[in-house]
Design a protein around this motif. Sequence first.
Motif, PDB file in Angstrom:
ATOM      1  N   ARG A  58       0.823  -1.207   0.000  1.00 15.24           N
ATOM      2  CA  ARG A  58       0.000   0.000   0.000  1.00 15.24           C
ATOM      3  C   ARG A  58       0.859   1.259   0.000  1.00 15.24           C
ATOM      4  O   ARG A  58       0.489   2.268  -0.600  1.00 15.24           O
ATOM      5  N   ARG A  59       2.000   1.189   0.642  1.00 14.14           N
ATOM      6  CA  ARG A  59       2.931   2.314   0.588  1.00 14.14           C
ATOM      7  C   ARG A  59       3.428   2.524  -0.841  1.00 14.14           C
ATOM      8  O   ARG A  59       3.541   3.658  -1.315  1.00 14.14           O
ATOM      9  N   GLN A  60       3.703   1.439  -1.526  1.00  7.95           N
ATOM     10  CA  GLN A  60       4.142   1.533  -2.914  1.00  7.95           C
ATOM     11  C   GLN A  60       3.048   2.115  -3.802  1.00  7.95           C
ATOM     12  O   GLN A  60       3.329   2.882  -4.728  1.00  7.95           O
ATOM     13  N   SER A  61       1.800   1.760  -3.531  1.00  2.00           N
ATOM     14  CA  SER A  61       0.690   2.325  -4.292  1.00  2.00           C
ATOM     15  C   SER A  61       0.617   3.832  -4.104  1.00  2.00           C
ATOM     16  O   SER A  61       0.408   4.592  -5.061  1.00  2.00           O
ATOM     17  N   LEU A  62       0.806   4.291  -2.862  1.00  3.65           N
ATOM     18  CA  LEU A  62       0.804   5.729  -2.580  1.00  3.65           C
ATOM     19  C   LEU A  62       1.985   6.401  -3.261  1.00  3.65           C
ATOM     20  O   LEU A  62       1.849   7.504  -3.817  1.00  3.65           O
TER      21      LEU A  62
END
Length: 205
Positions: free
Chosen positions: A135-139
Amino acid sequence: MGQTSWEEPPERGRPRRFGADEAILEAGRELMFEHGYAGFSMDEVARRAGVGRQSVYRRWPSKAALVVAAMTWASESPDVFPDSGSFTGDLRAGLESMRGMYDRSERDLFADVYFAMASDPAARELFNRNYVEPRRQSLERAIERAIERGELRADTDAEIVGDFVSGPFLYRRLIGSDELRDELIDAIVTSVTALYGAPARRSRR
């Protein structure tokens, strides 16, 4: 599905049971929803999954690790900040997805998962790898798109933005607030864009 265990290689001559990981994880989720962390038993998970106790421990060496794996298994797509054409659209979509996840989680169960992480470094590492990091990578991808479009400054700090995004939700859930209002999402979007929004481009005369 990402790696969710520290499973040892199967013994020679005894092929790994097909679907055992999924059966154990599903049994773990059911048990958590029924009894929470305090009533979670590795033996009961093994019984429900139809596997031996050692089969569970070979995959997840502790109760906390299995709890975190079970509660992050088969969750929604980790790409929670989709490309909507604008950063505010991407951010709002991600925040709505997070709100939906928190609204579907019982308050005590949510706290149980965080208690498991606090008491077991292996569980915390598993949660970070399988849940937080994707999810951090998505952000980060959403921020990169926004920088390319000229919506955010090039020095936008993805880690700080991540704290802005997740912190209020975690805080309100852990203190027992059942309401995650629209105003909270509005405030997060406003704060992030005010802090890192690129200066408006002046039109040439």
